[in-house]
Design an enzyme around this catalytic site. Structure first.
Site, short mmCIF file in Angstrom:
data_model
loop_
_atom_site.label_atom_id
_atom_site.label_comp_id
_atom_site.label_asym_id
_atom_site.label_seq_id
_atom_site.Cartn_x
_atom_site.Cartn_y
_atom_site.Cartn_z
N ASP A 28 99.75 13.66 8.42
CA ASP A 28 99.28 12.23 8.43
C ASP A 28 100.57 11.47 7.26
O ASP A 28 101.28 11.13 6.41
CB ASP A 28 98.18 12.57 7.18
CG ASP A 28 97.50 11.00 7.23
OD1 ASP A 28 97.19 10.39 7.76
OD2 ASP A 28 95.92 11.70 7.07
N ASP A 29 100.51 10.64 8.34
CA ASP A 29 101.35 8.93 7.86
C ASP A 29 102.94 10.55 8.29
O ASP A 29 104.02 9.45 6.87
CB ASP A 29 101.64 8.70 7.08
CG ASP A 29 99.99 7.75 6.95
OD1 ASP A 29 99.66 7.71 8.34
OD2 ASP A 29 99.25 7.10 5.96
N CYS A 62 95.35 6.15 11.78
CA CYS A 62 94.58 7.30 11.23
C CYS A 62 93.75 7.26 12.53
O CYS A 62 93.36 8.36 12.91
CB CYS A 62 94.17 7.73 9.95
SG CYS A 62 95.54 7.26 9.20
N ASP A 287 99.68 11.64 13.00
CA ASP A 287 98.84 10.89 13.92
C ASP A 287 99.22 9.93 13.75
O ASP A 287 99.27 8.77 14.82
CB ASP A 287 97.93 11.17 12.86
CG ASP A 287 97.55 10.17 11.38
OD1 ASP A 287 99.02 10.41 10.68
OD2 ASP A 287 96.84 10.38 10.62
#
Length: 451
Positions: A28-29, A62, A287
């Site tokens: 994530d990120d 996201c 993502d």
């Protein structure tokens, strides 16, 4: 009875080969330039597979990116443009046709572990909801590193702040247990919260990377933004406090990735122990990326390289015998079609393409451009836009009328907007024609001019 039939009937039955299993690891990120800090990913995935050096997401946020990865479809197909409704969040996602339902219907056992979609936490709708297609469901109602809840097959369980409650490790244990306990082909979707803000490291890694030098490329805190679109010109330069915050966050992101790297090792060990590793498609990705102060920006959502570019590594031993890099333009929307291809099922509604031809032959025909799309949310500085990215250029059209053009060959940091350069008019005309073709339909409220 014919002699041939008699001979066939006398032969012992030969079991058909088991379909390949699938493991998707989505962080994530995570930026594309951080894989150097993950030794297990380096040795077991990069060192055994294909690293796609030009991998991107079509919407650097996201929820829309995750919806696109699960379906293989652009935001204008999924209807998930942003993290909140309208036009976004779990509320806007039609979950009746995803890679999970496709493979589940084909006989796969499926397990999801980690972050699903934004607003999935909404207790009025989803506190105990398990989406179609998933046999095992261990998902955050609301994401966190400590003091979080997990929806475990429809039952909410709370976790605390003890070291053993660290969510990346808890999720890895659950996913590894699923791999070891199931028979036949499996689909495992592992999506830890790391390295998302606040990027809380596991206690044993709390002091790692303490000597990491600050990130200061030429685009950092860009001093002259007079050529940039109006929204960016409104950004003030980052002051000392914001710079220090970005520096600390960046180090903590690296720290959280060490726990993800441990989780990768645990999942690969489970695949090996269950006899599946040699026949499993493994995808490691994020993502979206994130900016660390480039162009005065410190999050994602923009069309700049640091936001749309992601780490993307594929290990699939039946097709990849020698590790290599691949420069083709690949996207998050290619993941679901690739999985459906390896499983021998269709991918209805997908806009992406299977990567199996590229895994077998890097010179296989492939795309030379892709769409970037974004829908503004209320009170957000960043306007709605559509962009087209080729192997050389980025061209973006905003709802405000602003436009950007960067030659990434000569200006990889996107410092000089060439949109007013007369010599670039033929390039703009070609890119605009591509944009009209790809940005269809455009984000709500955006009207792309015909030329």
């Amino acid at each position: 009875m014919l002699l041939g039939s008699m001979l066939d009937a006398s032969r012992p039955a030969v079991a058909a080969p088991e379909p390949p299993s699938v493991l998707v690891i989505m962080t994530d990120d995570q930026r594309a330039d951080t894989l150097w800090a993950m030794p297990t990913v380096g040795s077991e995935l990069i060192g055994q597979g294909v690293t796609f050096t030009n991998a991107f997401v079509s919407n650097s946020l996201c929820c829309p990116s995750r919806a696109s990865t699960l379906t293989g479809a652009y935001s204008h197909t999924t209807g998930v443009w942003r993290n909140q409704p309208p036009y976004g969040g779990w509320d806007s996602f039609v979950d009746t046709s995803t890679v999970a339902t496709w493979l589940h219907d084909a006989g796969y056992r499926t397990g999801f572990f980690g972050k699903y979609l934004n607003r999935y936490w909404n207790p009025a709708y989803a506190s105990g909801y398990v989406p179609p297609g998933w046999d095992r469901w261990v998902a955050f109602p609301r994401s966190g590193y400590f003091d979080y809840d997990l929806n475990i097959d429809g039952v909410i369980r709370s976790f605390g702040s003890a070291p053993e409650d660290y969510s990346t490790s808890v999720l890895a244990d659950e996913a590894a247990s699923f791999i070891r306990s199931e028979k036949g082909p499996i689909l495992v979707w592992f999506t830890p919260y790391a390295p998302h803000n606040p990027a809380t490291p596991e206690p044993r890694y709390a002091t790692a990377f303490s000597d990491l030098a600050p990130w200061r490329p030429a685009s950092y805190n860009e001093p002259d933004v007079s050529d940039k679109p109006t929204w960016l010109q409104k950004l003030r330069p980052l002051d000392a406090e914001k710079q220090a915050g970005i520096d600390a966050f960046r180090i903590d992101q690296y720290r959280t990735l060490l726990s993800v790297d441990d989780a990768v090792g645990e999942l690969l060990a489970a695949l090996r122990d269950s006899g599946r590793l040699h026949n499993t498609l493994i995808v490691f990705m994020s993502d979206n990326g994130i900016l660390w102060g480039e162009h005065r920006w410190r999050t994602k959502r923009v069309a700049f390289e640091e936001a749309i570019r992601i780490p993307f590594v594929v290990r699939y031993d039946p097709l990849v015998r020698v590790p290599r890099t691949d420069p083709n333009l690949v996207l998050n929307i290619d993941v679901a079609p690739t999985i459906s291809d390896v499983a021998g099922v269709s991918a209805p509604g997908a806009d992406g393409a299977s990567l199996l031809p590229l895994l077998a032959d890097p010179s296989a025909p492939w795309r030379d451009a892709f769409l970037i799309e974004r829908l503004q949310k209320k009170r957000d500085l960043l306007p709605t836009y559509c962009g087209v990215r080729t192997d050389r250029y980025l061209y973006t059209v905003y709802v405000t009328g602003d436009r950007e053009l960067y030659d990434l060959q000569s200006d990889p940091l996107e410092l000089t907007n060439l949109i007013t350069d007369p010599s670039m008019e033929p390039v703009v005309a070609d890119l605009h024609a591509r944009l009209l073709q790809l940005c269809d339909p455009p984000p709500p409220g955006l009207v792309v001019p015909p030329n």
